[in-house]
Design a protein around this motif. Structure first.
Motif, PDB file in Angstrom:
ATOM      1  N   ASP A 611       0.818  -1.234   0.045  1.00  0.00           N
ATOM      2  CA  ASP A 611      -0.100  -0.026  -0.167  1.00  0.00           C
ATOM      3  C   ASP A 611       0.887   1.144   0.019  1.00  0.00           C
ATOM      4  O   ASP A 611       1.483   1.676   0.918  1.00  0.00           O
ATOM      5  N   GLU A 612       0.954   1.884  -1.219  1.00  0.00           N
ATOM      6  CA  GLU A 612       1.976   2.861  -1.394  1.00  0.00           C
ATOM      7  C   GLU A 612       1.715   4.073  -0.660  1.00  0.00           C
ATOM      8  O   GLU A 612       2.524   5.025  -0.528  1.00  0.00           O
ATOM      9  N   SER A 613       0.420   4.189   0.173  1.00  0.00           N
ATOM     10  CA  SER A 613       0.126   5.417   0.694  1.00  0.00           C
ATOM     11  C   SER A 613       0.470   5.488   2.151  1.00  0.00           C
ATOM     12  O   SER A 613       0.401   6.229   2.721  1.00  0.00           O
ATOM     13  N   VAL A 614       0.940   4.062   2.503  1.00  0.00           N
ATOM     14  CA  VAL A 614       1.576   4.215   3.915  1.00  0.00           C
ATOM     15  C   VAL A 614       2.946   4.368   4.034  1.00  0.00           C
ATOM     16  O   VAL A 614       3.742   3.676   3.150  1.00  0.00           O
ATOM     17  N   PRO A 615       3.407   5.423   4.652  1.00  0.00           N
ATOM     18  CA  PRO A 615       4.716   5.779   4.734  1.00  0.00           C
ATOM     19  C   PRO A 615       5.594   4.759   5.105  1.00  0.00           C
ATOM     20  O   PRO A 615       5.411   3.801   6.052  1.00  0.00           O
ATOM     21  N   ASP A 616       6.979   4.636   4.658  1.00  0.00           N
ATOM     22  CA  ASP A 616       7.694   3.722   4.838  1.00  0.00           C
ATOM     23  C   ASP A 616       7.432   2.356   4.919  1.00  0.00           C
ATOM     24  O   ASP A 616       7.989   1.166   5.687  1.00  0.00           O
ATOM     25  N   ALA A 617       6.410   1.635   3.920  1.00  0.00           N
ATOM     26  CA  ALA A 617       5.830   0.382   3.970  1.00  0.00           C
ATOM     27  C   ALA A 617       7.039  -0.538   3.462  1.00  0.00           C
ATOM     28  O   ALA A 617       6.945  -1.677   4.188  1.00  0.00           O
ATOM     29  N   ARG A 618       7.988  -0.219   2.836  1.00  0.00           N
ATOM     30  CA  ARG A 618       8.998  -1.245   2.595  1.00  0.00           C
ATOM     31  C   ARG A 618       9.785  -1.200   3.919  1.00  0.00           C
ATOM     32  O   ARG A 618      10.486  -2.533   4.064  1.00  0.00           O
ATOM     33  N   GLU A 619      10.233  -0.330   4.691  1.00  0.00           N
ATOM     34  CA  GLU A 619      10.978  -0.367   5.849  1.00  0.00           C
ATOM     35  C   GLU A 619      10.200  -1.407   6.835  1.00  0.00           C
ATOM     36  O   GLU A 619      10.864  -2.200   7.516  1.00  0.00           O
ATOM     37  N   HIS A 620       8.859  -1.332   6.866  1.00  0.00           N
ATOM     38  CA  HIS A 620       8.134  -2.221   7.679  1.00  0.00           C
ATOM     39  C   HIS A 620       8.299  -3.857   7.407  1.00  0.00           C
ATOM     40  O   HIS A 620       8.335  -4.641   8.146  1.00  0.00           O
ATOM     41  N   VAL A 621       8.372  -3.855   5.935  1.00  0.00           N
ATOM     42  CA  VAL A 621       8.569  -5.309   5.272  1.00  0.00           C
ATOM     43  C   VAL A 621      10.156  -5.811   5.710  1.00  0.00           C
ATOM     44  O   VAL A 621       9.929  -6.898   6.186  1.00  0.00           O
ATOM     45  N   ARG A 622      10.941  -4.958   5.778  1.00  0.00           N
ATOM     46  CA  ARG A 622      12.291  -5.274   5.966  1.00  0.00           C
ATOM     47  C   ARG A 622      12.242  -5.577   7.400  1.00  0.00           C
ATOM     48  O   ARG A 622      12.965  -6.589   7.788  1.00  0.00           O
ATOM     49  N   ASN A 623      11.750  -4.851   8.224  1.00  0.00           N
ATOM     50  CA  ASN A 623      11.777  -5.333   9.617  1.00  0.00           C
ATOM     51  C   ASN A 623      11.184  -6.710  10.067  1.00  0.00           C
ATOM     52  O   ASN A 623      11.568  -7.291  10.944  1.00  0.00           O
ATOM     53  N   THR A 624      10.074  -6.839   9.104  1.00  0.00           N
ATOM     54  CA  THR A 624       9.525  -8.161   9.583  1.00  0.00           C
ATOM     55  C   THR A 624      10.256  -9.215   9.032  1.00  0.00           C
ATOM     56  O   THR A 624      10.344 -10.265   9.766  1.00  0.00           O
ATOM     57  N   ALA A 625      10.912  -8.968   7.951  1.00  0.00           N
ATOM     58  CA  ALA A 625      11.723 -10.293   7.385  1.00  0.00           C
ATOM     59  C   ALA A 625      12.814 -10.465   8.429  1.00  0.00           C
ATOM     60  O   ALA A 625      13.436 -11.491   8.615  1.00  0.00           O
ATOM     61  N   ALA A 626      13.374  -9.313   8.999  1.00  0.00           N
ATOM     62  CA  ALA A 626      14.791  -9.469  10.033  1.00  0.00           C
ATOM     63  C   ALA A 626      14.075 -10.073  11.218  1.00  0.00           C
ATOM     64  O   ALA A 626      14.961 -10.913  11.632  1.00  0.00           O
ATOM     65  N   ARG A 627      12.803  -9.768  11.654  1.00  0.00           N
ATOM     66  CA  ARG A 627      12.428 -10.518  12.776  1.00  0.00           C
ATOM     67  C   ARG A 627      12.421 -11.919  12.699  1.00  0.00           C
ATOM     68  O   ARG A 627      12.585 -12.927  13.583  1.00  0.00           O
ATOM     69  N   ILE A 628      11.750 -12.565  11.444  1.00  0.00           N
ATOM     70  CA  ILE A 628      11.502 -13.797  11.027  1.00  0.00           C
ATOM     71  C   ILE A 628      12.982 -14.737  11.031  1.00  0.00           C
ATOM     72  O   ILE A 628      13.316 -15.646  11.603  1.00  0.00           O
ATOM     73  N   ASP A 629      13.799 -13.796  10.074  1.00  0.00           N
ATOM     74  CA  ASP A 629      15.292 -14.505   9.953  1.00  0.00           C
ATOM     75  C   ASP A 629      16.202 -13.430   9.551  1.00  0.00           C
ATOM     76  O   ASP A 629      16.271 -12.781   8.538  1.00  0.00           O
ATOM     77  N   PRO A 630      17.051 -13.137  10.475  1.00  0.00           N
ATOM     78  CA  PRO A 630      18.131 -11.797  10.470  1.00  0.00           C
ATOM     79  C   PRO A 630      19.028 -11.938   9.094  1.00  0.00           C
ATOM     80  O   PRO A 630      19.565 -10.792   8.696  1.00  0.00           O
ATOM     81  N   TYR A 631      19.186 -13.229   8.549  1.00  0.00           N
ATOM     82  CA  TYR A 631      19.897 -13.426   7.324  1.00  0.00           C
ATOM     83  C   TYR A 631      19.035 -13.060   6.155  1.00  0.00           C
ATOM     84  O   TYR A 631      19.715 -13.286   4.866  1.00  0.00           O
ATOM     85  N   THR A 632      17.698 -12.899   6.148  1.00  0.00           N
ATOM     86  CA  THR A 632      17.061 -12.888   4.984  1.00  0.00           C
ATOM     87  C   THR A 632      16.678 -11.420   4.785  1.00  0.00           C
ATOM     88  O   THR A 632      16.238 -10.584   5.630  1.00  0.00           O
ATOM     89  N   THR A 633      16.956 -11.060   3.212  1.00  0.00           N
ATOM     90  CA  THR A 633      16.831  -9.592   3.105  1.00  0.00           C
ATOM     91  C   THR A 633      15.724  -9.722   1.823  1.00  0.00           C
ATOM     92  O   THR A 633      15.983  -9.972   0.825  1.00  0.00           O
ATOM     93  N   PRO A 634      14.632  -8.905   2.136  1.00  0.00           N
ATOM     94  CA  PRO A 634      13.790  -8.749   1.014  1.00  0.00           C
ATOM     95  C   PRO A 634      14.157  -8.046  -0.516  1.00  0.00           C
ATOM     96  O   PRO A 634      15.084  -7.248   0.153  1.00  0.00           O
ATOM     97  N   MET A 635      13.848  -8.377  -1.507  1.00  0.00           N
ATOM     98  CA  MET A 635      14.356  -7.929  -2.612  1.00  0.00           C
ATOM     99  C   MET A 635      13.287  -7.021  -3.226  1.00  0.00           C
ATOM    100  O   MET A 635      11.909  -7.133  -3.100  1.00  0.00           O
ATOM    101  N   THR A 636      13.694  -5.537  -3.494  1.00  0.00           N
ATOM    102  CA  THR A 636      12.651  -4.637  -4.094  1.00  0.00           C
ATOM    103  C   THR A 636      12.672  -4.924  -5.480  1.00  0.00           C
ATOM    104  O   THR A 636      13.522  -4.788  -6.348  1.00  0.00           O
ATOM    105  N   TRP A 637      11.537  -4.982  -6.170  1.00  0.00           N
ATOM    106  CA  TRP A 637      11.472  -5.096  -7.661  1.00  0.00           C
ATOM    107  C   TRP A 637      11.848  -3.799  -8.316  1.00  0.00           C
ATOM    108  O   TRP A 637      11.389  -2.760  -7.944  1.00  0.00           O
TER     109      TRP A 637
END
Length: 775
Positions: A611-637
């Protein structure tokens, strides 16, 4: 005329520059400031290649890849395990490394004094400031490690780089997943890769286009206050100086300003170099010591600038008659001749013509012909513009009072008006040509990824030890995520097959599978064969009811359990998925009966719509990925990938163009103020006789607008011609992006408009009758 006489006359001019009273000092100071700005930008711009080279050397010194080795070194007391943990924060890339030394002699990365322990990290100064600020609160959530130090300059490519080293544990288990074992940092290989001729051509043209406006500005700066200077020189004729001696004295006066300008330029350069160390421009930052021009270039500037000041002054005075009773400049001058002015751009075209159609297949472009051809074409702008201005304003006349005042002034001094806009005209001409060249060859250095960024904006792998459904639920609960598509992906082959004929198998819920194929109906436990995909022929042979298939395992070959295609399998039509791939094959819902061993053979992937209207949406995704596994980094298309060298050249162009545009703006402002200062008494006289200030202000505006419009029109013509020739040289179809052309002209006009607005306050102060007072 011997050298001694020249030296004495030049020295006399230098004395006049510093002992000529208030007027002489003002003119010398204006010249020095103008020349100093030009010299500073010249030194800074020519330092860019050295700066980029220094950045590359720093980057090579910290490389942690085992180049030239068939396999990683064996574990020893001098080896180090490295996990590359690249991430991003908003639009900024962050270079991260997780380190685990395997012995006391493990190599230490440049910029570190000791290895960080587990739960600790060493960060760059810029990253430390970011993490400690309110702006970096989101980033701190996925970097909770204790900061124990900062990375030294030797370990960074620039002062604003975001980087960190983190202590790790158990990286040996990740050697098959991307971790590396190294015994040293740096690249030992000698890279002798041949540079693309088209990229070399781009570099040559960029350098000439950036430096040419600087040279034009320096030539203009040494002529500041020329009319008042010429009137002062009449006094020399009155005491017995001949015309030649008077011109040499004028050259010495200009040389004095140029020499003082060299000192100013050195100060401006040092200030600019220090200032550059605290800023980032187009993603590039440099340490001050990076910005060091070669000694030969510095020597060339020291010699060439004063010499050019003398030569330009001699050239400017060739049509001026300085007599004991005054200067014959205001009489009607002879019309400028067009023929020799046309020879300059024609000579440039003649130099470039032999390389038409060469492309990148017939060797490198002749750098001397390219440099000379582009140089002559751009110099042609400065030669043609005075003729164009004179020819046009000579035909102008009737109109409002402000218009008539402006036109008459331009008719009397069209050369001065043309000089004011020469720099912006040359810059715009070069920018249009470069824009055409970049746009023409861009397709050769950019490639579409095929990804549909309107459907999915981020992708992340599901780490081992967690199911796709569990990871999907975590991301669905993440702020800024609108939709999550989860797939378990792999390949199957027929039982007893050779592995040469395989088809993809994708497991996901019905909503996710509908992103891959048009399904007739779907519910838990359904199985589909998607036809019309990339593996259509293999799918027809393998995806048959009752067919025994085995799952491929990337690590161990195949899964021993056999899975049979169910009898109730349904047909579906494969469509282009968000990655741009029409995969086809088998589509399974989670309820389909599969052997338990299959779970370890397939990999999980999540595709996220934000949802591009949410500020820092990508940062929230990266934080969730780090909580699941600190060695996993989401890829931005991204929808387009760009060649690194091509992108670096374009970045260098943007950095240099920003500096040159700033210089041009300052030069125009100084020129405008100098013109207003010379006309102070005339403007005051007009006000004293009752001329409205609004009328005089409009006349000054018209005097600026007319030469600028003519200059931009000429620049567009020359820029389009040069751009077309360069495209033909690269064997590329000539296409004109009119939006870019108009944008370049608009930027030039915007710079002039800004300068005009800044000159209005001084103009209003000059529009007072008391300006007629004299001492």
């Amino acid at each position: 005329m011997n050298a001694g006489q020249w030296a004495r006359d030049l020295a006399l001019g230098v004395r006049f520059a510093f002992t000529g009273g208030r007027e002489g000092w003002i003119r010398t100071l204006l010249t020095a400031v103008g020349v100093g700005l030009g010299v500073a930008v010249l030194l800074l711009t020519t330092s860019v290649p050295n700066a980029l080279s220094a950045r590359e050397e720093r980057g090579d010194a910290r490389l942690d890849y085992a180049f030239g080795q068939t396999e990683d070194p064996k574990k020893a007391d001098d080896t180090l395990l490295v996990w590359r943990d690249e991430t991003s924060f908003r639009d900024q890339d962050i270079r991260g490394r997780v380190l685990e030394p395997e012995g006391p002699r493990a190599p230490l990365p440049p910029g570190l004094e000791k290895f960080p322990g587990v739960g600790e990290m060493v960060v760059s100064p810029a990253l430390k400031r970011l993490l400690e600020s309110d702006e970096g609160r989101l980033l701190r959530e996925r970097m909770p490690q204790r900061i124990t130090g900062t990375i030294g300059d030797a370990g960074l490519v620039g002062p604003t780089e975001l980087a960190y080293y983190q202590g790790g544990k158990g990286l040996a288990e990740r050697l098959e997943l991307g971790a590396s074992r190294i015994d040293h940092f740096g690249d030992d290989l000698e890279h002798t890769e041949r540079m693309d001729p088209v990229l070399l051509l781009l570099i040559l043209v960029v350098v000439v286009v950036l430096l040419m406006p600087v040279g034009v500005f320096i030539a203009t700066a040494v002529r500041f206050g020329g009319e008042r200077r010429d009137r002062r020189l009449a006094a020399l004729r009155l005491v017995g100086s001949d015309s030649a001696m008077t011109r040499r004295t004028a050259g010495g006066e200009a040389m004095a300003g140029a020499l003082l300008g060299l000192g100013f330029g050195a100060v401006f350069f040092l200030l600019g170099r220090q200032w550059a160390g605290s800023w980032e421009l187009f993603g590039v930052s440099v340490f001050p010591e990076y910005l060091s021009p070669s000694p030969m270039l510095a020597l060339l500037v020291v010699v060439a600038v004063p010499a050019a000041a003398v030569l330009v002054t001699q050239f400017a005075l060739r049509g001026v008659v300085i007599e004991p009773l005054g200067v014959v400049r205001t009489a009607k001058p002879s019309r400028r001749r067009l023929l020799w002015r046309l020879l300059l751009p024609l000579a440039g075209l003649a130099m470039l013509y032999p390389m038409i159609g060469q492309g990148r297949e017939d060797g490198e472009f002749n750098q001397y012909l390219v440099t000379g051809g582009v140089l002559f074409l751009l110099i042609g702008v400065t030669a043609l513009l005075p003729w164009v201005v004179e020819a046009v304003v000579a035909r102008l006349g009737t109109g409002a009072v402000s218009w008539q005042l402006a036109v008459r002034r331009l008719q009397l001094s069209s050369g001065t008006a043309a000089r004011m806009v020469n720099g912006i005209a040359v810059a715009v001409a070069g920018a249009i040509a470069l824009q055409m060249l970049f746009a023409g060859v861009e397709s050769d250095y950019t490639e579409s990824t095929g990804k549909d960024v309107s459907r999915v904006q981020m992708q992340t792998a599901v780490p081992e030890g967690i199911t796709v459904e569990a990871a999907r639920a975590r991301f669905e609960a993440t702020k800024g995520v609108a939709r999550v598509y989860g797939f378990t992906e792999g390949y199957v082959d027929e039982q007893g097959g050779s592995g040469e004929r395989i088809i993809p198998v994708t497991i996901g819920d019905c909503a996710s599978l509908r992103e891959l194929a048009k399904l007739p109906s779907c519910r838990g436990g359904d199985t589909f064969v998607a036809r019309g995909g990339e593996y259509d022929s293999a799918t027809a042979a393998l995806a048959r009811k009752g067919k025994a298939l085995r799952f491929e395992d990337d690590e161990e070959g195949t899964v021993p359990s056999v899975w049979r295609v169910p009898q109730d399998i349904k047909e579906a039509r494969a469509i282009e998925d968000p990655t741009g791939f029409v995969r086809g094959g088998l589509l399974l819902t989670p309820g389909a009966a599969l052997p338990p061993e299959v779970a370890t053979a397939l990999s999980g992937q999540l595709y996220l719509r934000l949802d591009e209207s949410v500020p820092d949406a990508r940062e929230h995704v990266r934080n969730t990925a780090a909580r699941i596994d600190p060695y996993t980094t989401p890829m931005t298309w991204v929808d387009v990938e760009e060649n690194n060298r091509f992108a670096a050249i374009r970045t260098g162009l943007f950095v240099g163009a920003a500096c040159v545009l700033a210089l041009i703006g300052v030069s125009l402002l100084v020129s405008q103020l100098e013109q207003l200062r010379e006309r102070r008494k005339l403007l005051s006289a007009l006000v004293a006789f009752g001329t409205r200030r609004r009328t005089l202000s409009l006349s000054v505006l018209w005097q600026t607008a007319l030469p600028v419009a003519l200059g931009l029109a000429l620049a567009s013509l020359v820029g389009l011609t040069l751009g077309a020739v360069l495209l033909r040289m690269t064997d590329t179809t000539v296409r004109v992006d009119w939006v870019s052309v108009l944008s370049m002209a608009g930027i030039g006009a915007g710079v002039v408009a800004a300068v005009t607005l800044l000159s209005l306050p001084p103009l209003l102060r000059l529009l007072r009758p008391d300006g007629l007072r004299t001492e």
